[in-house]
Design a protein around this motif. Structure first.
Motif, short mmCIF file in Angstrom:
data_model
loop_
_atom_site.label_atom_id
_atom_site.label_comp_id
_atom_site.label_asym_id
_atom_site.label_seq_id
_atom_site.Cartn_x
_atom_site.Cartn_y
_atom_site.Cartn_z
N LEU A 1 0.69 -1.19 0.27
CA LEU A 1 0.18 0.24 -0.25
C LEU A 1 0.91 0.77 0.13
CD1 LEU A 1 -2.88 -1.13 2.45
CD2 LEU A 1 -3.08 -0.49 -0.02
N LYS A 2 1.78 1.18 0.54
CA LYS A 2 3.13 1.97 0.96
C LYS A 2 3.93 2.05 -1.04
CE LYS A 2 5.55 3.13 4.83
NZ LYS A 2 6.30 2.03 5.42
N ALA A 3 3.76 1.48 -1.37
CA ALA A 3 5.15 1.81 -2.27
C ALA A 3 3.82 1.75 -3.62
CB ALA A 3 6.07 0.06 -3.06
N VAL A 4 2.38 1.24 -3.95
CA VAL A 4 2.00 1.63 -5.42
C VAL A 4 1.07 2.71 -4.95
CG1 VAL A 4 0.43 0.45 -6.70
CG2 VAL A 4 2.30 -1.04 -5.82
N PHE A 5 0.94 3.11 -3.31
CA PHE A 5 -0.37 3.87 -3.35
C PHE A 5 0.21 4.69 -2.90
CE2 PHE A 5 -2.81 -0.16 -3.83
CZ PHE A 5 -3.33 0.27 -5.03
N GLU B 1 2.76 5.22 6.50
CA GLU B 1 2.87 3.88 7.28
C GLU B 1 0.96 3.25 7.84
OE1 GLU B 1 4.89 1.87 7.86
OE2 GLU B 1 3.61 0.24 9.16
N SER B 2 0.56 4.68 9.02
CA SER B 2 -0.87 5.08 9.34
C SER B 2 -1.74 4.76 8.96
CB SER B 2 -0.90 6.23 10.44
OG SER B 2 -0.87 7.02 9.94
N GLN B 3 -1.58 5.39 7.18
CA GLN B 3 -2.51 5.70 6.68
C GLN B 3 -3.27 3.24 6.06
OE1 GLN B 3 -1.44 8.02 3.71
NE2 GLN B 3 -2.99 9.22 4.01
N ALA B 4 -1.53 3.62 5.58
CA ALA B 4 -1.97 2.00 5.21
C ALA B 4 -2.34 1.19 5.89
CB ALA B 4 -0.16 1.82 4.30
N TYR B 5 -1.97 0.85 7.09
CA TYR B 5 -2.16 0.21 8.12
C TYR B 5 -3.37 -0.05 8.76
CZ TYR B 5 -1.94 -2.59 12.74
OH TYR B 5 -1.93 -3.51 13.23
N LYS C 1 -2.85 -3.64 -11.08
CA LYS C 1 -2.50 -4.91 -11.65
C LYS C 1 -0.82 -4.59 -10.33
CE LYS C 1 -4.16 -5.02 -15.85
NZ LYS C 1 -3.84 -4.46 -17.59
N GLU C 2 -0.99 -3.82 -10.94
CA GLU C 2 0.80 -3.73 -10.17
C GLU C 2 0.42 -4.59 -8.73
OE1 GLU C 2 2.39 0.61 -10.94
OE2 GLU C 2 3.45 0.17 -9.07
N ALA C 3 0.27 -3.36 -7.71
CA ALA C 3 -0.12 -4.33 -6.80
C ALA C 3 -0.25 -6.17 -6.18
CB ALA C 3 -1.19 -3.57 -5.18
N THR C 4 -1.43 -6.24 -7.07
CA THR C 4 -1.69 -7.68 -7.20
C THR C 4 -0.11 -8.48 -7.16
OG1 THR C 4 -3.94 -7.28 -7.25
CG2 THR C 4 -2.83 -9.44 -8.05
#
Ligand code: NFA
Length: 102
Positions: free
Chosen positions: A43-47, A51-55, A82-85
């Motif tokens: 989530l951090k890398a692609v979107f 940290e707290s948003q992703a968590y 697609k990238e995240a999957t």
């Protein structure tokens, strides 16, 4: 009504119509195998979440089965999903992101 002495002229100005592109949601689906920390990293890398948003997004999907991550134009939404999957798949996890028209 249509008096032949009355001259009409064509409309010369047009209203500029600005169309907003339809937006597409990217949705994270829960699964039983992908480690929580890995989901957070993706989530951090692609979107581009912190940290707290992703968590929070990871935990919502974990508890409710799915979580809307963000909305983008169709192309961007599909590319990111697609990238995240693919990041999950490349690491042997069934992590899955889908898209849906808003
Ligand atoms: N449910 C996964 C686990 O307990 C974590 C997870 C959360 C996976 C959100 C996918 C999406 N390890």
């Amino acid at each position: 009504m249509s008096d032949p002495r009355v001259k009409t002229r064509p409309k010369t100005s047009t209203k500029p119509k600005v169309q907003r592109p339809p937006l597409w949601k990217v949705i994270l689906l829960n699964d039983d195998y992908t480690p929580r920390e890995f989901v957070v990293q993706v989530l951090k890398a692609v979107f581009r979440m912190n940290e707290s948003q992703a968590y929070r997004v990871m935990l919502t999907a974990h508890q409710k089965g799915a979580c809307v991550i963000a909305v983008y134009t169709r192309d961007v939404a599909e590319t990111k999903a697609k990238e995240a999957t693919e990041l999950g798949r490349a690491n042997g996890f069934p992590l899955y992101f889908t898209t849906e028209k808003e």
